[in-house]
Scaffold this active site. Structure first.
Site, PDB file in Angstrom:
ATOM      1  N   HIS A 189       0.813  -1.202   0.000  1.00  0.00           N
ATOM      2  CA  HIS A 189       0.000   0.000   0.000  1.00  0.00           C
ATOM      3  C   HIS A 189       0.858   1.269   0.000  1.00  0.00           C
ATOM      4  O   HIS A 189       0.604   2.223  -0.725  1.00  0.00           O
ATOM      5  CB  HIS A 189      -0.909  -0.033   1.230  1.00  0.00           C
ATOM      6  CG  HIS A 189      -1.780   1.149   1.316  1.00  0.00           C
ATOM      7  ND1 HIS A 189      -2.931   1.251   0.580  1.00  0.00           N
ATOM      8  CD2 HIS A 189      -1.630   2.316   1.971  1.00  0.00           C
ATOM      9  CE1 HIS A 189      -3.468   2.426   0.818  1.00  0.00           C
ATOM     10  NE2 HIS A 189      -2.704   3.076   1.663  1.00  0.00           N
ATOM     11  N   GLU A 429      -2.542 -15.285 -21.099  1.00  0.00           N
ATOM     12  CA  GLU A 429      -1.777 -15.382 -19.852  1.00  0.00           C
ATOM     13  C   GLU A 429      -1.536 -16.837 -19.461  1.00  0.00           C
ATOM     14  O   GLU A 429      -1.000 -17.117 -18.400  1.00  0.00           O
ATOM     15  CB  GLU A 429      -2.458 -14.599 -18.726  1.00  0.00           C
ATOM     16  CG  GLU A 429      -3.922 -14.891 -18.535  1.00  0.00           C
ATOM     17  CD  GLU A 429      -4.590 -14.001 -17.483  1.00  0.00           C
ATOM     18  OE1 GLU A 429      -3.898 -13.276 -16.752  1.00  0.00           O
ATOM     19  OE2 GLU A 429      -5.822 -14.065 -17.383  1.00  0.00           O
ATOM     20  N   CYS A 500      -1.125  -5.914 -20.846  1.00  0.00           N
ATOM     21  CA  CYS A 500      -1.700  -5.270 -19.657  1.00  0.00           C
ATOM     22  C   CYS A 500      -1.094  -5.773 -18.352  1.00  0.00           C
ATOM     23  O   CYS A 500      -1.532  -5.385 -17.280  1.00  0.00           O
ATOM     24  CB  CYS A 500      -3.213  -5.424 -19.638  1.00  0.00           C
ATOM     25  SG  CYS A 500      -3.760  -7.131 -19.510  1.00  0.00           S
TER      26      CYS A 500
END
Ligand code: PEP
Ligand code: MG
Length: 574
Positions: A189, A429, A500
């Site tokens: 975070h 993926e 991505c």
């Protein structure tokens, strides 16, 4: 002068005085209480006090226009009602006569452990939220004062063991020039917030021997912190800091302009988005659209599934800032190690290879079609493209596409407006999808390469394993080979192809990704300005040779060394 190495979490150079943030809690033991009713009352009083404080903080950051941090606080407020946190704590008090502090810590530790196990960044952030709100409750129960970063003096480098979301939500960002933490990873975070504020940050430093007001240099590019630098070091870093600030300001001022290479090749730069707030901020950060909308956020932390109306509302809000740009919406990508509480499934022995992504959606056609109908309805007037995650075979893609057709038919029969011409594509993926890319490209409208999972599944290395983090490398020749194959396959069939995964936002990978002809790169908003600037410094005509060399080299580290050298030489030439 001492030098300390950590993990680079947010780039740039800062020089300032340390501000040591202490949030230590006393060691807590279990205790049996005489009156469980009194203990429940203590817990409820603490919950109410914390809720009131979080609401106050939320109002404050909202008034300052900081919606991202307000959203963190809103989420934490929800945990104060969460049955798996406070519900569990209440149960331990009632059933085991435990004291409130111990009951809360047990519930919190169990929930944090469950969330932290999951690979996706979103869950790791929620683990931080739970820990944060639990520490707030504990401090209140123990009568300890609130720890706050609201009053840090100007030019402070905040030094902490780790920073909780509500610490950063109230942090005085005008006075904070850098953040250093003892623990944490590049996706923690603290790292995400530092990147979004745009200040340097180094995490995972272990112990940092500083008191308040020590002079510190923080090098967020190299992950280095220098304590009490000598004059010569200080002069050198002041020059580097000035050069970094000039570069950053230049990149930011051009962030919303399109990115062309020196010889005129355009690459579409779009954002990875996981909430309405991120969608709102993306255009000003330079995103020309959304390249990956992770829709999981809508389905988590709840015991019932979101219905079509709720999903429709949220998708509309997310699409709104993009009247023209492309918006790639990924259908639900859960399963594996994370069961949705609202969707009970039998446990699997090897969940990473189990009912994940599109496989889960195909096994729950009603849930899948509810999501598809909401997307198709919200897509009216927008260039929305539907993307399936974790597709391994052409059959899975066909079955997914058939569900889109059925959803369109259902809407049309009901006379409900929808966008029936959305492109339907898939993520690459899973290695089998990349290997079969030439066949699948005949049927899919587009591909987007998820380099995070493609690396994990190609190398058979868990992307979250601390032991493997330096080896699970997307620059490995096997992964580069599959990416190149995917792009060639898409183009041979006349389809567009994007990237991505995290690699898309890494300037080191750029010469390779542009060289193979990638049409679109999608990344977190905070990385866009810098990446566009890197594109402007390249010449497309040179990149075929770069690709050839990358594909010839035998290891990821040799590819990295070669690309770093190429970028340096290229920078010196332009
Ligand atoms: C990926 O796997 O590269 C990807 C973009 O998907 P996620 O990180 O959400 O699994
Ligand atoms: Mg993935």
């Amino acid at each position: 002068m001492t030098r300390h190495k950590g993990i680079p979490a947010s780039g740039g150079i800062a020089i300032g005085k340390s501000y040591v943030f202490r949030t230590d809690l006393p060691v807590l033991g279990d205790r049996k209480v005489d009156s469980t009713a009194d203990e429940l009352r203590r817990l409820d009083a603490a919950i109410q006090a914390v809720a009131a404080r979080l609401r106050e903080l939320e109002r404050g950051v909202n008034e300052n226009g900081n919606s991202e941090r307000a959203e963190i606080l809103a989420l934490q407020l929800e945990f104060l009602d969460d049955p798996s946190l406070v519900g569990e704590a209440r149960r331990s008090i009632q059933e085991q006569s435990l004291n409130a502090e111990a009951a809360l810590m047990r519930a919190s530790d169990a929930l944090v452990e469950e969330f932290a196990k999951v690979e996706q960044e979103y869950f790791k952030q929620r683990a931080d939220d739970i820990r944060d709100v639990s520490v707030r409750l504990l401090r209140t129960l123990l009568g300890l004062p609130e720890a706050s970063l609201a009053e840090v003096p100007p030019a402070s480098v905040v030094v902490a063991r780790s920073l909780a979301p509500s610490d950063t939500a109230t942090m005085n960002t005008a006075n904070t020039v850098a953040i250093c933490t003892e623990v944490g990873s590049a996706i923690s975070h603290t790292a995400i917030i530092s990147r979004s504020i745009g200040i340097p940050s180094v995490v995972g430093l272990g112990g940092l021997p500083v008191n308040d007001y020590s002079q510190l240099i923080v090098d967020g590019d190299e992950g280095v912190v220098i304590v009490d630098p000598d004059e010569e070091t200080l002069v050198r870093y002041r020059q580097r800091k000035e050069a970094w600030e000039t570069r950053r300001n230049g990149a930011l001022s051009r962030a919303t302009e399109p990115a062309y290479t020196e010889d005129g090749r355009h690459v579409e730069i779009v954002a990875n988005v996981g909430s309405p707030t991120e969608a709102r901020r993306a255009p000003e950060l330079g995103a020309e659209g959304i390249g990956l909308l992770r829709t999981e956020f809508l389905f988590l932390q709840r015991n019932t599934l979101p219905d079509e109306a709720e999903q429709y509302d949220v998708y509309r809000r997310i699409f709104e800032p993009f009247p023209t740009g492309p918006i790639v919406v990924r259908t639900l990508d859960v399963g594996g190690d994370k069961e949705l509480p609202s969707l009970k499934r039998l446990p699997e022995g090897n969940p990473f290879l189990g009912l994940r992504g599109i496989r889960l959606s195909l096994s729950e056609p009603q849930v899948f079609r509810t999501q598809l109908r909401a997307i198709l309805r919200a897509a009216v007037g927008h260039d929305v493209r539907i993307m399936f995650p974790m597709v391994a075979t052409v059959d899975e893609f066909r079955r997914g596409r058939e569900q889109v057709r059925v959803a369109i038919r259902e809407l049309e029969q009901a006379g409900t407006a929808c966008n029936a011409s959305c492109q339907v594509g898939m993520m690459i993926e899973v290695p089998s999808a990349a290997i079969s890319a030439f066949q699948i490209a005949e049927e899919a409208d587009f591909f987007s390469v998820g380099t995070n999972d493609l690396t994990q599944y190609t190398l058979a290395m868990d992307r979250t394993s601390a032991f493997l983090s330096s080896q699970a490398d997307p620059f490995d020749p096997a992964v580069l080979f599959l990416i190149e194959r995917t792009v060639s396959a898409a183009h041979a069939a006349g389809k567009w192809v994007g990237i991505c995964g995290e690699m898309a936002g890494d300037p080191l990978a750029l010469p390779f990704l542009l060289g193979i002809g990638t049409d679109e790169l999608s990344m977190v908003g905070g990385r866009i300005a810098k990446l566009k600037e890197a594109i402007r410094g390249l010449a497309a005509r040179e990149l075929r040779d770069v690709v050839g060399e990358c594909l010839r080299l035998p290891s990821g580290s040799e590819v990295r060394t070669f690309l770093a050298r190429y970028s340096e030489e290229r920078g010196a030439r332009s």
